[in-house]
Enzyme design. Structure first.
Site, PDB file in Angstrom:
ATOM      1  N   CYS A   1       0.888  -1.184   0.000  1.00 32.83           N
ATOM      2  CA  CYS A   1       0.000   0.000   0.000  1.00 32.83           C
ATOM      3  C   CYS A   1       0.911   1.215   0.000  1.00 32.83           C
ATOM      4  CB  CYS A   1      -0.889  -0.009   1.236  1.00 32.83           C
ATOM      5  SG  CYS A   1      -2.058  -1.371   1.249  1.00 32.83           S
TER       6      CYS A   1
ATOM      7  N   ALA B   1       1.203   4.401  -1.752  1.00 31.01           N
ATOM      8  CA  ALA B   1       1.030   5.851  -1.964  1.00 31.01           C
ATOM      9  C   ALA B   1       0.826   6.608  -0.657  1.00 31.01           C
ATOM     10  CB  ALA B   1      -0.167   6.075  -2.890  1.00 31.01           C
TER      11      ALA B   1
ATOM     12  N   GLY C   1       4.078   7.227  -0.986  1.00 26.99           N
ATOM     13  CA  GLY C   1       5.389   6.691  -1.332  1.00 26.99           C
ATOM     14  C   GLY C   1       6.499   6.868  -0.329  1.00 26.99           C
TER      15      GLY C   1
ATOM     16  N   LYS D   1       7.410   5.254   2.256  1.00 27.20           N
ATOM     17  CA  LYS D   1       8.149   4.028   2.604  1.00 27.20           C
ATOM     18  C   LYS D   1       8.747   3.377   1.361  1.00 27.20           C
ATOM     19  CE  LYS D   1       5.291   3.643   6.649  1.00 27.20           C
ATOM     20  NZ  LYS D   1       4.399   4.741   6.214  1.00 27.20           N
TER      21      LYS D   1
ATOM     22  N   CYS E   1      -0.982   3.738  10.969  1.00 29.28           N
ATOM     23  CA  CYS E   1      -0.840   5.017  11.679  1.00 29.28           C
ATOM     24  C   CYS E   1      -2.083   5.242  12.535  1.00 29.28           C
ATOM     25  CB  CYS E   1      -0.612   6.166  10.701  1.00 29.28           C
ATOM     26  SG  CYS E   1      -1.905   6.366   9.471  1.00 29.28           S
TER      27      CYS E   1
HETATM   28  C1  LIG Z   1      -1.535   4.456   4.934  1.00 27.23           C
HETATM   29  S1  LIG Z   1      -1.602   4.801   3.255  1.00 27.23           S
HETATM   30  C2  LIG Z   1      -0.020   4.273   2.737  1.00 27.23           C
HETATM   31  C3  LIG Z   1       1.081   5.270   3.013  1.00 27.23           C
HETATM   32  C4  LIG Z   1       2.372   4.884   2.325  1.00 27.23           C
HETATM   33  N1  LIG Z   1       2.812   3.556   2.664  1.00 27.23           N
HETATM   34  C5  LIG Z   1       3.503   5.851   2.641  1.00 27.23           C
HETATM   35  O1  LIG Z   1       4.353   5.557   3.458  1.00 27.23           O
HETATM   36  O2  LIG Z   1       3.541   6.917   2.003  1.00 27.23           O
HETATM   37  C6  LIG Z   1      -2.608   3.505   2.697  1.00 27.23           C
HETATM   38  C7  LIG Z   1      -2.687   3.337   1.193  1.00 27.23           C
HETATM   39  O3  LIG Z   1      -3.344   2.101   0.955  1.00 27.23           O
HETATM   40  C8  LIG Z   1      -3.982   2.200  -0.290  1.00 27.23           C
HETATM   41  N2  LIG Z   1      -4.924   1.058  -0.345  1.00 27.23           N
HETATM   42  C9  LIG Z   1      -6.113   0.906   0.274  1.00 27.23           C
HETATM   43  N3  LIG Z   1      -6.631  -0.293  -0.005  1.00 27.23           N
HETATM   44  C10 LIG Z   1      -5.742  -0.914  -0.818  1.00 27.23           C
HETATM   45  C11 LIG Z   1      -5.711  -2.168  -1.471  1.00 27.23           C
HETATM   46  N4  LIG Z   1      -6.707  -3.054  -1.344  1.00 27.23           N
HETATM   47  N5  LIG Z   1      -4.662  -2.477  -2.257  1.00 27.23           N
HETATM   48  C12 LIG Z   1      -3.638  -1.582  -2.406  1.00 27.23           C
HETATM   49  N6  LIG Z   1      -3.634  -0.379  -1.834  1.00 27.23           N
HETATM   50  C13 LIG Z   1      -4.667  -0.055  -1.046  1.00 27.23           C
HETATM   51  C14 LIG Z   1      -4.581   3.574  -0.274  1.00 27.23           C
HETATM   52  O4  LIG Z   1      -4.837   4.013  -1.597  1.00 27.23           O
HETATM   53  C15 LIG Z   1      -3.490   4.376   0.424  1.00 27.23           C
HETATM   54  O5  LIG Z   1      -2.659   4.987  -0.534  1.00 27.23           O
END
Ligand SMILES: C[S@@+](CC[C@H](N)C(=O)[O-])C[C@H]1O[C@@H](n2cnc3c(N)ncnc32)[C@H](O)[C@@H]1O
Length: 454
Positions: free
Chosen positions: A267, A269, A271, A273, A385
């Site tokens: 997951c 975005a 980005g 991590k 988070c």
């Molecule tokens: C907590 S944010 C991630 C933050 C990111 N890891 C960072 O450090 O910048 C959660 C992300 O999970 C994505 N998401 C939600 N459900 C998902 C799924 N089933 N598959 C992939 N991504 C998903 C959302 O679009 C969102 O961008």
């Protein structure tokens, strides 16, 4: 005014002296009031609620920041502000008039805005409304704000800061962390957050901290006390760093050098991590369900000169070339984000226990999908988070029951800093906002590290 708000610079003492600035100050205040209404009334994220205000698009960057500061401060201090203005009201004002009153009181009590600007521009904002009810409320708002200007700080100080937390959060955090911790968390969440940066080349942290006017925290995060104009800071256009709270940087920090390893960021975005994994030397595949948000990952990779394979897909359904293919799988799962309240005070009003319930099901589904991608002997990192144990500790306990081929790996790589950052006797990490309070606190976070048996 709290020290954190003083450090925000510009908006403090904002007076709007020239005609142009005067009208911008009013526009910012109108946007702030509309923003607060949008968050509380329509459960919009603050940035979206602000951008929907009619005055917002004409504001300068500085006035937008001022509008956000007023609205965020109002949301962080809502119960205290309500408690101060409530006794002066003989009946409930119309929604916009009430929002102007609360945002005006926030300026007077917490932002040290000069009285003539806070009162005068709030009244002018109401008089410029097309709604007769708002215009009619101008006299009452003027009278109440003048009272608040003299009595408001003392009255607000009588109301416990923890009252600003929605009841469901206060109750669940008290169950999980105890009353004293909740009081300390509430105190931390009432402040404007600092700006935290992760430096691409770890060895350059001191150099960039000096150029930016910041300090290096124990884990290498560079912290500047105020957020300000991020793109104008040294190193932004060079891609030398990216914005990331110290707590959000921990899930990858604990992995150390990843040279020669494959990593899957489930997951990804926007980005943060993904960039860390790539900077640590991993060959990264980044997934995110949102194609739009994935564009942000690509932008960030381009700016920092790092690389990752980006795929917009539901990570629960994605299959790579084969299963069990990655040395490291990171699941930064979608969650209620209750750990990020000081950066996103709207979360207190837009999220509910119901959201947590539905997110738990998503987290379990993604955890099982993540497990499928881990090599034998490989590492699975789960993080959220959120301050809700249901989205952290309880998910891992449930997962380990379902997947006995995984074992919890105690987080040891933070060394002597581990305990202060929140490493628990069980081995996982529970970051709480008031930890590192001597450095300005941190977001709430949960991190667990697991190994797949060989
Ligand atoms: C907590 S944010 C991630 C933050 C990111 N890891 C960072 O450090 O910048 C959660 C992300 O999970 C994505 N998401 C939600 N459900 C998902 C799924 N089933 N598959 C992939 N991504 C998903 C959302 O679009 C969102 O961008």
């Amino acid at each position: 005014m709290t020290d954190d708000n003083k450090s925000q610079g510009g908006p403090s003492g904002y007076q709007g002296s020239s005609p142009k600035k005067s009208s911008d100050g009013r526009g910012a205040r109108i946007a702030a009031a509309r923003g607060v209404m949008g968050v509380i009334g329509s459960k919009l994220a603050l940035d979206i609620a602000l951008s929907k205000a009619s005055t917002y698009s004409d504001l300068s960057a500085r006035d937008r920041a001022f509008a956000r500061l007023i609205a965020a401060t109002t949301l962080r201090r809502l119960a205290q502000l309500d408690g101060v203005v409530g006794p002066y009201l003989s009946r409930q004002p119309a929604p916009f008039a009430m929002a102007v009153l609360l945002t005006g009181a926030a300026q007077l009590i917490y932002l040290d805005t000069p009285v003539h600007a806070a009162v005068g521009e709030s009244v002018a904002a109401l008089k410029s409304s097309k709604d007769r009810n708002d215009v009619n409320a101008a006299g009452m708002v003027n009278a109440v704000l003048r009272k608040v200007a003299t009595e408001g700080k003392d009255a607000a100080a009588q109301i416990p800061i923890s009252k600003n937390l929605p009841e469901w959060l206060r109750k669940s955090w008290t169950r999980a962390y105890g009353e004293d911790a909740v009081a300390a968390i509430a105190e931390q969440l009432s402040k404007s957050p600092p700006l935290d940066l992760t430096i691409k080349n770890k060895g350059e942290a001191e150099k960039w901290a000096e150029e930016i006017g910041a300090v290096v925290l124990p884990t290498g995060t560079v912290r500047k006390s105020d957020i300000g104009n991020i793109v104008g800071l040294p190193g932004f256009h060079d891609g030398a760093w990216w914005v990331q709270d110290i707590a959000a940087a921990l899930p990858v920090n604990i992995l150390g050098d990843l040279t020669g390893k494959t990593a899957l960021d489930m997951c990804a975005a926007p980005g943060g991590k993904t960039l860390q994994l790539a900077a640590a030397g991993a060959d990264v595949t980044a997934l995110d369900r949102s194609a739009e948000r994935m564009l942000k990952v690509k932008d960030n990779l381009e700016r920092t000169g790092l690389s990752a394979k980006c795929i917009a897909v539901d990570a629960g359904k994605w299959r790579g070339v084969r299963d069990n293919d990655f040395d490291v799988v990171l699941l930064d799962a979608p969650c209620s984000a209750t750990g990020t309240l000081r950066r996103r005070p709207d979360v207190a009003y837009t999220k509910s226990p119901k959201d947590v319930e539905s997110l738990i099901a998503v987290q379990d589904r993604l955890l099982l999908a993540a497990a499928r991608q881990v090599k034998d002997g490989g590492t699975l990192v789960y993080c959220t988070c959120s301050l809700q144990p249901a989205e952290g500790e309880q998910r891992i306990e449930a997962f380990l029951k379902m997947r006995p081929d995984f074992r919890l790996n105690p987080i040891l790589t933070l060394g002597n800093d581990g305990e202060a950052l929140g490493v628990q006797p069980k081995g996982w990490l529970r970051a709480l906002p008031h930890r590192l309070s001597e450095h300005g606190g941190m977001d709430g976070f949960f991190v667990a590290l697991m190994t797949r048996n060989v």
